[in-house]
Enzyme design. Structure first.
Site: not given
Length: 328
Positions: A19, A21, A103, A172, A203
């Site tokens: 994903p 943004a 995030c 991540h 990731n």
């Protein structure tokens, strides 16, 4: 009722779209999925805004009933809003609900969402519990190694999340305080792999098949997730998947095939956002396509400043042709 992951029926190592943004909207996800992807994930959707029906949030989450291999990523800090948003999205057709706890953006962390939740695992688990209880589709989690170098608590978060019903964890390989600086530490994902008995996906800095192999070898993960490497190269996931499975790697589109692909993506963005907003959103994608193709600067400048869609489409052959071909 147990719903299997869309990619479980496929062979080989799953390669997923991260994903991002402002990037992984419906038009881009469809282009990537068209080349073949184990799973594509939407932009992060704010759970409270989703339930309150703010149009921009609904646009980010729009799926298309016939679209498979799609997950919608939710963010938030309140269990009730998270559960309600997850239920709404599952009713609309989402195959997988992914929870964002990674995030690093200041406005997200400042609202006690995203990677801020790694500083309060009890609260993080209350959100996971609410989402798992609200839906029958698989719930997954995407997070980071930890808040900072002194707090690598991803294994504990993953273990508790899986105990609550999460079916897959994506890590991540950076901490929140690293943002996107330095290199992803794939080896630091290995403790998460050892901590849980569900698929773990690596990731961060997966830019090609070689990087994917290194990430898998160092982390022991069962799959990889591609983010920024797919910008301007929506076919990259299919190439990585083919290479990892030992199949012939499909070539990147070139010439008329590439022009047709980008033209169709451009039209889809205009249709999705409307003409004016679509023109602005499309410019970044056109720039990334030009970067990948090695197109000439003059064609790039003309295409990215044009205000007439027909002009842009007419400029695509020069924008996407390698500079030496334009010069010839």
């Amino acid at each position: 009722m147990t719903v299997p992951f869309p990619f479980e029926a496929g062979a080989g190592c799953p390669v997923l779209l991260a994903p991002m943004a402002g990037i992984t909207d419906l038009p881009f996800r469809r282009v990537v999925a068209g080349f073949g992807a184990a799973l594509v994930v939407s932009e992060m959707v704010a759970s409270e805004d989703m339930v309150r029906a703010r149009p921009s949030t609904r646009a980010k989450a729009e799926l298309g009933v016939a679209d498979g291999q799609t997950a919608v990523q939710l963010a938030g800090r309140d269990a009730w809003w998270m559960g309600e948003a997850a239920r709404m999205l599952a009713d609309q057709g989402a195959r997988v609900i992914d929870i964002n706890m990674g995030c690093p953006a200041k406005k997200v962390v400042g609202g006690l969402s995203g990677s801020a939740l790694m500083r309060d695992l009890d609260h993080a688990l209350s959100l996971i519990d609410a989402v798992v209880a609200a839906v029958d589709v698989p719930v997954t989690l995407k997070t980071r190694l930890g808040w900072d170098e002194a707090c690598h608590n991803a294994p504990e978060l993953a273990r508790r999340a899986v105990g609550a019903g999460v079916k897959m964890v994506t890590i991540h390989g950076r901490t929140r305080c690293q943002f996107y600086k330095g290199r992803a530490d794939w080896a630091a994902i290995a403790p998460v792999v050892r901590a849980v008995d569900v698929p773990v996906v690596a990731n961060g800095d997966i830019t090609g098949a070689q990087a994917a192999r290194q990430a898998l070898a160092q982390s022991g993960a069962g799959g990889v997730m591609v983010g920024r490497g797919a910008q301007g190269r929506p076919w990259l996931l299919a190439q990585i998947a083919a290479s990892l499975s030992g199949r012939p790697v499909p070539p990147a589109p070139q010439g008329a095939e590439l022009v047709a692909l980008v033209g169709a993506h451009y039209d889809a963005m205009l249709g999705f956002y409307g003409r004016d907003l679509g023109l602005r959103v499309a410019r970044k994608h056109l720039g990334w396509y030009a970067d990948a193709a090695g197109g000439c600067a003059l064609a790039r400048r003309a295409a990215l400043t044009a205000t007439n869609p027909a002009q842009v489409l007419a400029l695509l052959p020069d924008l996407l042709a390698p500079m030496q071909e334009v010069a010839a």
